[in-house]
Scaffold this active site. Sequence first.
Site, PDB file in Angstrom:
ATOM      1  N   SER A  90       0.754  -1.211   0.035  1.00  0.00           N
ATOM      2  CA  SER A  90       0.032  -0.174  -0.051  1.00  0.00           C
ATOM      3  C   SER A  90       0.977   1.340  -0.051  1.00  0.00           C
ATOM      4  CB  SER A  90      -0.960  -0.273   1.234  1.00  0.00           C
ATOM      5  OG  SER A  90      -1.994   0.719   0.872  1.00  0.00           O
TER       6      SER A  90
ATOM      7  N   HIS B  66      -7.564  -5.659  -0.350  1.00  0.00           N
ATOM      8  CA  HIS B  66      -6.591  -4.713  -0.208  1.00  0.00           C
ATOM      9  C   HIS B  66      -5.711  -5.231   1.113  1.00  0.00           C
ATOM     10  CE1 HIS B  66      -4.105  -1.119  -0.375  1.00  0.00           C
ATOM     11  NE2 HIS B  66      -4.091  -0.671   0.898  1.00  0.00           N
TER      12      HIS B  66
HETATM   13  C1  GTR Z   1      -5.423   4.727   1.634  1.00  0.00           C
HETATM   14  C2  GTR Z   1      -4.674   5.438   0.769  1.00  0.00           C
HETATM   15  C3  GTR Z   1      -4.092   4.647  -0.305  1.00  0.00           C
HETATM   16  C4  GTR Z   1      -3.274   3.560   0.417  1.00  0.00           C
HETATM   17  C5  GTR Z   1      -3.660   2.987   1.823  1.00  0.00           C
HETATM   18  C6  GTR Z   1      -2.891   2.482   2.611  1.00  0.00           C
HETATM   19  O1  GTR Z   1      -5.925   5.209   2.594  1.00  0.00           O
HETATM   20  O2  GTR Z   1      -5.799   6.077  -0.055  1.00  0.00           O
HETATM   21  O3  GTR Z   1      -3.423   5.483  -1.063  1.00  0.00           O
HETATM   22  O4  GTR Z   1      -1.871   4.001   0.425  1.00  0.00           O
HETATM   23  O5  GTR Z   1      -4.403   4.057   2.518  1.00  0.00           O
HETATM   24  O6  GTR Z   1      -1.637   2.703   2.717  1.00  0.00           O
HETATM   25  O7  GTR Z   1      -3.413   1.533   3.467  1.00  0.00           O
END
Ligand code: GTR
Length: 427
Positions: free
Chosen positions: A269, A409
């Site tokens: 991420s 995710h």
């Molecule tokens: C979210 C963000 C993403 C991603 C994610 C993370 O809120 O919008 O770009 O990086 O966090 O790091 O878990």
Amino acid sequence: MFTCQFSRNGFVLFLLFFITLNAASAQPKGYLYDEQKVRHYTLPNPLVCEDGSTVTDSMVWTEKRRPEILRLFEKEVYGRSPGKPKHIEFQEFEKDTNALGGKAKRKQIQIKLCKDDKALEINLLIYSPVGTKKPVPGFLTINFHGNHTVHNDPAIKITESWVRNRNGIKNNQARQEDRGSSSSRWSIEQIIDHGYMFATVYYGEIDPDFDDSFQNGVHGLFSSSAEKNREPTEWGSIAGWAWGLSRCMDYIEADPVIDSQRIAVMGHSRLGKTALWAGAVDPRFAMVISNNSGCGGAALSRRKFGETVKRINTSFPHWFCDNYKKYNDNEDGCPVDQHMLVALAAPRPVYIASAEGDLWADPRGEFLSALGAEPIYRLFGYGLGAIKQPSVNEPVHGRIGYHIRNGRHDVTDYDWKQYLKFADLHL
Ligand code: GTR
């Protein structure tokens, strides 16, 4: 009989509806999630130099075009970082040759980064397989919640730095009960069984992840100017975390037990964005792995699919350099797009991983970046091994690796299985 059949079908329909609704609600509303609605866009050509000439061989890429692109990313996206500090100290403060039920050696290193009379301390946790004669290759990873969360091993030092208030954490302080709370993301035993070293560092020790006008962490200590005099090209937090990974690499180079020529840098991420940038600025990383890195990572910004440049700069104003804000709602104005970031890893192996349920990170845009970097890999005789996005759970492991797995995710065992296979092939 009919009634029974009907109600079963009805239940299945309801379940499908419920699952779809849930998957959709994981993505913030008001953004583009429909592939049919992606606008027409033109990507900057990574092979055309600023003077208009075209790169036709690997030497011109390495000596001319690559430095141009690296400079553009520094100036317009992540910001320029300082070099290695003059004073850096490594102290092994804990070790055990019989860790993880006897299969691994553990050690914990404090990396002390000094500036005048101040210092920043980063803790590096390392597991390596027992019984190895040669220096071991492996993975340098960066974690979200503290080293003590990657495994429930009671000997791991609990971070004393800022942690995010979540799951009952108050006052931004890590607790005993958080031990192992992120262990599902780190297949440490699997990595060790495969003969690789696993190292990890907590990103909050490098730079706490909130907007404090760059007072704390690496920026407070190593920036050349105060916040009010900050240049629009100065480093943001992603560049700070990447810089911290390079300092971990400084230690790894000094450790004879580790094969510093064969280290993959990996993050998930925002830390997947970080891994890509770390690999771009520091050629000592022999392999780069970006897990679900999305906007500002592997995903093409010009697609404006899921998270956009404007949204990321608004939610996280400290992640990028100030110049990047020029591209809010103006992606076409940016001289680079993220396929050029992937290309900066060339000719080293690079892996881009997506998840089907992670539309916010634009899985297709992540794949298209990998594809867009391929012409550069071709200059070195390498490729991706796919011309269109592979199906779910059908990884491709060319010199550019890619998969989209089912699920959300996250980092899973499935992801690690692919990284291990990829490392066996290319590291
Ligand atoms: C979210 C963000 C993403 C991603 C994610 C993370 O809120 O919008 O770009 O990086 O966090 O790091 O878990």
